[in-house]
Design an enzyme around this catalytic site. Sequence first.
Site, PDB file in Angstrom:
ATOM      1  N   LYS A   1       9.132  -0.868  14.191  1.00  0.00           N
ATOM      2  CA  LYS A   1       9.819  -0.517  12.933  1.00  0.00           C
ATOM      3  C   LYS A   1      10.892   0.526  13.206  1.00  0.00           C
ATOM      4  O   LYS A   1      12.022   0.435  12.723  1.00  0.00           O
ATOM      5  CB  LYS A   1       8.823   0.061  11.916  1.00  0.00           C
ATOM      6  CG  LYS A   1       7.853  -0.935  11.327  1.00  0.00           C
ATOM      7  CD  LYS A   1       7.029  -0.253  10.224  1.00  0.00           C
ATOM      8  CE  LYS A   1       5.744  -0.985   9.962  1.00  0.00           C
ATOM      9  NZ  LYS A   1       4.838  -0.304   9.053  1.00  0.00           N
TER      10      LYS A   1
ATOM     11  N   GLY B   1      -4.831  -1.626   4.783  1.00  0.00           N
ATOM     12  CA  GLY B   1      -3.995  -2.764   4.392  1.00  0.00           C
ATOM     13  C   GLY B   1      -4.664  -4.106   4.634  1.00  0.00           C
ATOM     14  O   GLY B   1      -4.710  -4.973   3.760  1.00  0.00           O
ATOM     15  N   ARG B   2      -5.232  -4.288   5.841  1.00  0.00           N
ATOM     16  CA  ARG B   2      -5.821  -5.591   6.164  1.00  0.00           C
ATOM     17  C   ARG B   2      -7.197  -5.780   5.541  1.00  0.00           C
ATOM     18  O   ARG B   2      -7.822  -6.821   5.726  1.00  0.00           O
ATOM     19  CB  ARG B   2      -5.867  -5.779   7.682  1.00  0.00           C
ATOM     20  CG  ARG B   2      -6.547  -4.671   8.456  1.00  0.00           C
ATOM     21  CD  ARG B   2      -6.249  -4.777   9.946  1.00  0.00           C
ATOM     22  NE  ARG B   2      -6.666  -3.594  10.695  1.00  0.00           N
ATOM     23  CZ  ARG B   2      -5.975  -2.479  10.826  1.00  0.00           C
ATOM     24  NH1 ARG B   2      -4.801  -2.359  10.227  1.00  0.00           N
ATOM     25  NH2 ARG B   2      -6.429  -1.462  11.541  1.00  0.00           N
TER      26      ARG B   2
ATOM     27  N   HIS C   1      -5.551 -33.469  18.093  1.00  0.00           N
ATOM     28  CA  HIS C   1      -4.518 -34.327  18.680  1.00  0.00           C
ATOM     29  C   HIS C   1      -3.371 -33.510  19.234  1.00  0.00           C
ATOM     30  O   HIS C   1      -2.294 -34.044  19.489  1.00  0.00           O
ATOM     31  CB  HIS C   1      -4.032 -35.318  17.620  1.00  0.00           C
ATOM     32  CG  HIS C   1      -5.153 -36.161  17.096  1.00  0.00           C
ATOM     33  ND1 HIS C   1      -5.600 -37.289  17.747  1.00  0.00           N
ATOM     34  CD2 HIS C   1      -5.971 -35.984  16.032  1.00  0.00           C
ATOM     35  CE1 HIS C   1      -6.623 -37.799  17.074  1.00  0.00           C
ATOM     36  NE2 HIS C   1      -6.877 -37.018  16.037  1.00  0.00           N
TER      37      HIS C   1
ATOM     38  N   GLU D   1      -4.945  -6.564  14.668  1.00  0.00           N
ATOM     39  CA  GLU D   1      -4.424  -5.258  14.259  1.00  0.00           C
ATOM     40  C   GLU D   1      -5.547  -4.212  14.314  1.00  0.00           C
ATOM     41  O   GLU D   1      -5.302  -3.042  14.585  1.00  0.00           O
ATOM     42  CB  GLU D   1      -3.812  -5.323  12.850  1.00  0.00           C
ATOM     43  CG  GLU D   1      -2.923  -4.135  12.532  1.00  0.00           C
ATOM     44  CD  GLU D   1      -2.094  -4.323  11.261  1.00  0.00           C
ATOM     45  OE1 GLU D   1      -0.898  -4.612  11.363  1.00  0.00           O
ATOM     46  OE2 GLU D   1      -2.653  -4.163  10.165  1.00  0.00           O
TER      47      GLU D   1
ATOM     48  N   LYS E   1       0.837  -1.197   0.000  1.00  0.00           N
ATOM     49  CA  LYS E   1       0.000   0.000   0.000  1.00  0.00           C
ATOM     50  C   LYS E   1       0.876   1.253   0.000  1.00  0.00           C
ATOM     51  O   LYS E   1       0.677   2.173  -0.779  1.00  0.00           O
ATOM     52  CB  LYS E   1      -0.945  -0.020   1.206  1.00  0.00           C
ATOM     53  CG  LYS E   1      -1.828   1.200   1.268  1.00  0.00           C
ATOM     54  CD  LYS E   1      -2.859   1.157   2.361  1.00  0.00           C
ATOM     55  CE  LYS E   1      -3.610   2.500   2.354  1.00  0.00           C
ATOM     56  NZ  LYS E   1      -4.590   2.631   3.403  1.00  0.00           N
TER      57      LYS E   1
ATOM     58  N   GLU F   1      10.643  -4.940   4.289  1.00  0.00           N
ATOM     59  CA  GLU F   1      10.728  -6.359   3.916  1.00  0.00           C
ATOM     60  C   GLU F   1      10.410  -6.546   2.436  1.00  0.00           C
ATOM     61  O   GLU F   1      11.111  -7.247   1.702  1.00  0.00           O
ATOM     62  CB  GLU F   1       9.710  -7.181   4.728  1.00  0.00           C
ATOM     63  CG  GLU F   1      10.006  -7.305   6.205  1.00  0.00           C
ATOM     64  CD  GLU F   1       9.365  -6.194   7.050  1.00  0.00           C
ATOM     65  OE1 GLU F   1       9.169  -5.075   6.521  1.00  0.00           O
ATOM     66  OE2 GLU F   1       9.083  -6.452   8.228  1.00  0.00           O
TER      67      GLU F   1
HETATM   68  O1  F6P Z   1       3.179  -2.765   9.703  1.00  0.00           O
HETATM   69  C1  F6P Z   1       1.818  -3.020   9.593  1.00  0.00           C
HETATM   70  C2  F6P Z   1       1.344  -2.789   8.206  1.00  0.00           C
HETATM   71  O2  F6P Z   1       1.279  -1.435   7.945  1.00  0.00           O
HETATM   72  C3  F6P Z   1       0.009  -3.452   7.946  1.00  0.00           C
HETATM   73  O3  F6P Z   1      -1.052  -2.705   8.409  1.00  0.00           O
HETATM   74  C4  F6P Z   1       0.034  -3.625   6.474  1.00  0.00           C
HETATM   75  O4  F6P Z   1      -0.911  -4.549   6.034  1.00  0.00           O
HETATM   76  C5  F6P Z   1       1.466  -4.096   6.291  1.00  0.00           C
HETATM   77  O5  F6P Z   1       2.199  -3.371   7.246  1.00  0.00           O
HETATM   78  C6  F6P Z   1       2.050  -3.905   4.925  1.00  0.00           C
HETATM   79  O6  F6P Z   1       2.063  -2.562   4.544  1.00  0.00           O
HETATM   80  P1  F6P Z   1       2.225  -2.148   3.036  1.00  0.00           P
HETATM   81  O7  F6P Z   1       1.119  -2.745   2.262  1.00  0.00           O
HETATM   82  O8  F6P Z   1       2.209  -0.652   3.029  1.00  0.00           O
HETATM   83  O9  F6P Z   1       3.559  -2.682   2.555  1.00  0.00           O
END
Ligand code: F6P
Length: 499
Positions: A471, A244-245, A361, A330, A185, A191
């Site tokens: 972060k 995002g979620r 189990h 979240e 987003k 990462e």
């Molecule tokens: O760090 C949390 C977060 O901002 C989430 O809310 C989001 O889904 C994820 O990181 C990834 O963010 P982006 O889509 O901006 O890479």
Amino acid sequence: MTSDHWQTIKAMPQLSLNQMFEKDGDRVSRFALQHAGLYFDFSKTHLDEDLVGAFRDMADTLGLSAKREALIAGEPVNISEGRAAEHCAERGIGNPASVDNAHALHQRMKSLIEVIDSGALGEFRHIIHLGIGGSALGPKMLHEALKLGDEKYELAVVSNIDGVALEPVLERFDAGKTLLVIASKTFTTAETLLNAQSVIDWMTEEGIADPRGQVVALTADPEQAVEWGVDETRILPFSETVGGRYSLWSSIGFSVALALGYDVFADLLAGAAAMDRHFQDTPWSRNIPVLAAFADQYYTQVRGCETRAVFAYDERLGLVPDYLQQLEMESNGKSVTLDGAPLALHSSPIVWGGVGTDAQHAVFQLLHQGSHLVPVEFLAVIEAGDSLSPAHHNGLLLNCFAQGAALMAGKKSDDSHRNYQGDRPSVTILLEELEASSLGALLAFYEHRTFVNAVLLNINPFDQFGVELGKQMANKLAAEDGNRLDASTEELKKRAFGA
Ligand code: F6P
């Protein structure tokens, strides 16, 4: 005053589940609801008409109806960031301008899929989808749930910064036939951008002349993607107002739509829209996400349950608990109310779970006899996903139903080690078939339930400032600027990287 409602609810006499069934022969028809290919059985929860009535009053006091309208109308319900939360508009429900915008962006996505399918951009067979959190969990879960195994493209969703996640994909895939999809987003997530750079490096090492020509970006910040080197024609934007979620309905769903076909994605949206309409139009006492949230709040605030467990009795739905962890924790893992005051209630329960029958189990001992009370949610599909002997699917479903029955009924024994207390609640959700539309409805149900829980808690489910500090600290720790963190952390760093 909602504290009055809580007092009323806490003072209500409460029968055991067994007693509730004995008292009311119609309990199942009263507390099981069906919609959009899904059957929700709330009868094994402690909800009864009085409790539902009390929560209904509380919901009215808290303005649930107006808040639902504000959400759907695209008002800035995310007050800490001054933004709307327009995931419903992606499904065609909401502010007309936002619905039109989402539709146009979906059309753009569909056109790009047609171009890729035509081979005009290259003979792609492999897709690497890079993203994390909401930019990965939804697409990965959807693909696992809906893939048939005979698709034209092999899709790998990679999220972790750990190279162990990406490297085997690079070893398996052919660089010349790989489409790199970068889903972010913000297009700033460390990462995702590191993984993307490693894929570009790999393509270069494999002799690809123009690796960036094999990249598609999914983002709400197209300028960042352009700056990173993605061609504008291969950027699929989505609205800043889609969280995002909540973003799998937007262009974040591109890789899944490409791998499984755009029609599958369209069915997913249609299924979600069917649940949106139900949430919008149904009185509270028959409103599926609302009833689920009433039960959630009852167990969290009145019975002190700190967790809720979700078990998918279907391998294909095995990633749903992971997806729900982000959606619910979240969203509702907060400790202040909308006006910034300390939250006097418990926020989101810890959501955990796994796959049945495996979990039986491993962790079910605690559910049946442990000292924690854990509301359980069972997810199952009536139509089998395999073509082996029916013994497999029948056994799977029977085990699922038996767990709910055993948790509720318990079994008295004079031997305390062999005694089962019972009266342990569960909700069972049955999908007639696992198809895009029913899965879409299921996910929209979870979104609305999360929202209703947030309204009942009077919190903002649409921000996530909690993840920022970690972060910042990671950046601070990486910086060689002499600013040190605590002694314990510095020692860990020294052991890993040397002085
Ligand atoms: O760090 C949390 C977060 O901002 C989430 O809310 C989001 O889904 C994820 O990181 C990834 O963010 P982006 O889509 O901006 O890479």
